[in-house]
Motif scaffolding. Sequence first.
Motif, PDB file in Angstrom:
ATOM      1  N   GLU A  35       0.841  -1.199   0.000  1.00  0.00           N
ATOM      2  CA  GLU A  35       0.000   0.000   0.000  1.00  0.00           C
ATOM      3  C   GLU A  35       0.878   1.252   0.000  1.00  0.00           C
ATOM      4  N   PRO A  36       0.728   2.104  -1.012  1.00  0.00           N
ATOM      5  CA  PRO A  36       1.452   3.374  -0.974  1.00  0.00           C
ATOM      6  C   PRO A  36       0.730   4.377  -0.081  1.00  0.00           C
ATOM      7  N   THR A  37       1.489   5.200   0.589  1.00  0.00           N
ATOM      8  CA  THR A  37       0.937   6.240   1.449  1.00  0.00           C
ATOM      9  C   THR A  37       1.614   7.548   1.066  1.00  0.00           C
ATOM     10  N   VAL A  38       0.817   8.531   0.749  1.00  0.00           N
ATOM     11  CA  VAL A  38       1.353   9.841   0.368  1.00  0.00           C
ATOM     12  C   VAL A  38       0.683  10.900   1.219  1.00  0.00           C
ATOM     13  N   GLY A  39       1.482  11.677   1.900  1.00  0.00           N
ATOM     14  CA  GLY A  39       0.932  12.725   2.754  1.00  0.00           C
ATOM     15  C   GLY A  39       0.033  12.177   3.842  1.00  0.00           C
ATOM     16  N   GLY A  40       0.316  10.952   4.297  1.00  0.00           N
ATOM     17  CA  GLY A  40      -0.489  10.326   5.339  1.00  0.00           C
ATOM     18  C   GLY A  40      -1.775   9.711   4.831  1.00  0.00           C
ATOM     19  N   LYS A  41      -1.980   9.709   3.524  1.00  0.00           N
ATOM     20  CA  LYS A  41      -3.218   9.165   2.951  1.00  0.00           C
ATOM     21  C   LYS A  41      -2.919   7.958   2.079  1.00  0.00           C
ATOM     22  N   SER A  42      -3.863   7.034   2.082  1.00  0.00           N
ATOM     23  CA  SER A  42      -3.776   5.879   1.192  1.00  0.00           C
ATOM     24  C   SER A  42      -5.181   5.612   0.660  1.00  0.00           C
ATOM     25  N   MET A  43      -5.241   4.834  -0.413  1.00  0.00           N
ATOM     26  CA  MET A  43      -6.537   4.494  -1.004  1.00  0.00           C
ATOM     27  C   MET A  43      -6.587   2.995  -1.243  1.00  0.00           C
ATOM     28  N   LEU A  44      -7.736   2.406  -0.990  1.00  0.00           N
ATOM     29  CA  LEU A  44      -7.901   0.971  -1.219  1.00  0.00           C
ATOM     30  C   LEU A  44      -7.617   0.620  -2.677  1.00  0.00           C
ATOM     31  N   GLU A  45      -7.953   1.513  -3.599  1.00  0.00           N
ATOM     32  CA  GLU A  45      -7.743   1.250  -5.024  1.00  0.00           C
ATOM     33  C   GLU A  45      -6.267   1.126  -5.370  1.00  0.00           C
TER      34      GLU A  45
END
Length: 126
Positions: A103-113
Amino acid sequence: MKWRPMLIAAAAFCAVPAIAEAQDAAPVAALKSELAGKVPGNWQVRVRWRDGAVLASFMPPFQEGFDLWYRPEVLLGRMRDLCPAPGDGIWHMLEPEQDIVLEPTVGGKSMLEMRVSCRELMRARS
């Protein structure tokens, strides 16, 4: 005297998660070790158990992550390239219903997609 059975029960209850965590530590350590050689040195990686899967979260430096976030085909390609090969020993440490999820996380956010299921990827390739 009334407290003694409660203390014994509480101690036993607290010991169960510790035993389960000790059993689950090997796949986490194996994935961390495998990813260490594949992930760019400036990326942060966190590996842990979540929902029956060994979940690896990746956090590239902000600008690189931001650029990748808006190029999802490139980001998903990088995630897929990080999946362990079908013959890797980590797969023997997992039950058939367990998975490795990236799972990539950018700026503290991730997406299930943006999550990649390595087991599903293996099935699709075979």
